[in-house]
Design a protein around this motif. Structure first.
Motif, PDB file in Angstrom:
ATOM      1  N   ALA A   1      51.083  29.074  52.434  1.00  0.00           N
ATOM      2  CA  ALA A   1      51.306  30.330  51.909  1.00  0.00           C
ATOM      3  C   ALA A   1      50.491  31.654  52.231  1.00  0.00           C
ATOM      4  CB  ALA A   1      50.912  30.216  50.356  1.00  0.00           C
ATOM      5  N   ALA A   2      49.541  31.316  53.214  1.00  0.00           N
ATOM      6  CA  ALA A   2      48.584  32.246  53.672  1.00  0.00           C
ATOM      7  C   ALA A   2      49.453  32.965  54.724  1.00  0.00           C
ATOM      8  CB  ALA A   2      47.533  31.657  54.492  1.00  0.00           C
ATOM      9  N   ASP A   3      49.063  34.629  54.694  1.00  0.00           N
ATOM     10  CA  ASP A   3      49.453  35.569  55.635  1.00  0.00           C
ATOM     11  C   ASP A   3      48.556  35.098  56.888  1.00  0.00           C
ATOM     12  OD1 ASP A   3      51.160  36.566  53.750  1.00  0.00           O
ATOM     13  OD2 ASP A   3      49.622  37.656  52.963  1.00  0.00           O
ATOM     14  N   HIS A   4      47.473  34.957  56.875  1.00  0.00           N
ATOM     15  CA  HIS A   4      46.572  35.041  58.061  1.00  0.00           C
ATOM     16  C   HIS A   4      45.486  33.743  57.927  1.00  0.00           C
ATOM     17  CE1 HIS A   4      48.024  38.894  59.447  1.00  0.00           C
ATOM     18  NE2 HIS A   4      47.922  39.694  58.125  1.00  0.00           N
TER      19      HIS A   4
ATOM     20  N   PRO B   1      41.328  43.435  46.291  1.00  0.00           N
ATOM     21  CA  PRO B   1      42.184  44.592  45.819  1.00  0.00           C
ATOM     22  C   PRO B   1      43.333  44.336  46.579  1.00  0.00           C
ATOM     23  CG  PRO B   1      39.952  45.372  47.061  1.00  0.00           C
ATOM     24  CD  PRO B   1      39.957  43.450  46.897  1.00  0.00           C
ATOM     25  N   ALA B   2      44.220  45.213  45.788  1.00  0.00           N
ATOM     26  CA  ALA B   2      45.397  45.658  45.940  1.00  0.00           C
ATOM     27  C   ALA B   2      45.687  46.421  47.508  1.00  0.00           C
ATOM     28  CB  ALA B   2      46.422  46.154  45.211  1.00  0.00           C
ATOM     29  N   GLU B   3      44.611  47.402  47.383  1.00  0.00           N
ATOM     30  CA  GLU B   3      44.600  48.077  48.528  1.00  0.00           C
ATOM     31  C   GLU B   3      43.325  47.980  49.321  1.00  0.00           C
ATOM     32  OE1 GLU B   3      46.669  50.494  49.462  1.00  0.00           O
ATOM     33  OE2 GLU B   3      47.855  49.996  47.724  1.00  0.00           O
TER      34      GLU B   3
ATOM     35  N   ILE C   1      43.836  34.218  53.991  1.00  0.00           N
ATOM     36  CA  ILE C   1      44.317  35.402  53.321  1.00  0.00           C
ATOM     37  C   ILE C   1      45.654  35.512  52.826  1.00  0.00           C
ATOM     38  CG2 ILE C   1      44.525  37.970  53.692  1.00  0.00           C
ATOM     39  CD1 ILE C   1      42.285  37.849  55.949  1.00  0.00           C
ATOM     40  N   ASP C   2      45.953  35.682  51.730  1.00  0.00           N
ATOM     41  CA  ASP C   2      47.306  35.547  51.169  1.00  0.00           C
ATOM     42  C   ASP C   2      47.286  36.679  50.331  1.00  0.00           C
ATOM     43  OD1 ASP C   2      49.396  35.153  49.460  1.00  0.00           O
ATOM     44  OD2 ASP C   2      48.891  33.080  48.932  1.00  0.00           O
ATOM     45  N   ARG C   3      47.888  37.788  51.002  1.00  0.00           N
ATOM     46  CA  ARG C   3      47.893  39.101  50.239  1.00  0.00           C
ATOM     47  C   ARG C   3      49.040  39.169  49.023  1.00  0.00           C
ATOM     48  NH1 ARG C   3      45.254  42.980  52.571  1.00  0.00           N
ATOM     49  NH2 ARG C   3      44.713  42.855  54.690  1.00  0.00           N
ATOM     50  N   SER C   4      49.944  38.300  49.018  1.00  0.00           N
ATOM     51  CA  SER C   4      51.019  37.997  47.814  1.00  0.00           C
ATOM     52  C   SER C   4      50.247  37.498  46.698  1.00  0.00           C
ATOM     53  CB  SER C   4      52.110  37.336  48.161  1.00  0.00           C
ATOM     54  OG  SER C   4      51.783  36.071  48.513  1.00  0.00           O
TER      55      SER C   4
END
Length: 173
Positions: free
Chosen positions: A127-130, A39-41, A158-161
């Motif tokens: 591309a992953a943030d974490h 989810p976005a949040e 984890i790729d939030r974008s």
């Protein structure tokens, strides 16, 4: 957050599908990739890891049985012993080094396999943030027939974008 993760897609790269100079050197090696929408949040990395561990897609012994919603094994480990704190945050460089080392431990790989791995695995690492790596949990965590895997490498990306968490398992049996 467990019920907020939605399984989006899966990919499976079976090394036996490619032409090797010496196919015996690669045995039964493969990469299993599961993408889940977040989810976005969403919460922090620890909350996302907990949600992933609680998701039915995580209940996979990676030994031919597939996902078992009521399963109690994860790869070579008892599921109850896999918790967010057994994952180590790692850099893109370290994760790529571990995976390329595993991929090329018996020498060069066919161009087609390298291209597929680049697209499905290494581009996603970049591309992953974490990135989190499942550390070896020790002998007491290995389930009754968990030693079927010679090598077992698990990463959570984890790729939030992209709004995605990816479970990436590279193993052989």
């Amino acid at each position: 957050m467990e019920n907020q993760l939605t399984h989006e897609a899966s990919a499976f790269i079976n090394f036996r599908s490619y032409q090797f100079q010496d196919p015996r050197s690669y045995g039964y090696r493969w990469v299993d990739i599961k993408h889940l929408r977040i989810p976005a949040e969403s919460g922090d990395a620890q909350e996302l890891l907990a949600a992933l561990i609680g998701h039915e897609q995580f209940r996979d012994d990676y030994a031919g049985g597939g996902v078992l919603p009521e399963g109690f094994r994860h790869g070579p480990y008892w599921l109850r012993l896999v918790t967010p704190d057994v994952y180590e945050a790692v850099s893109r460089e370290k994760s790529a080094h571990i995976l390329w080392g595993w991929v090329k431990q018996s020498g060069d790989v066919p161009y087609e396999l390298e291209a597929d791995l680049q697209q499905e695995v290494f581009d996603r690492l970049a591309a992953a943030d974490h990135i989190h790596y499942l550390r070896g949990l020790g002998d007491e965590a290995i389930h009754d027939w968990g030693r079927v895997h010679e090598d077992f490498h698990e990463f959570v990306l984890i790729d939030r974008s992209a709004g995605r968490i990816t479970l990436l398992v590279a193993a052989d049996d």
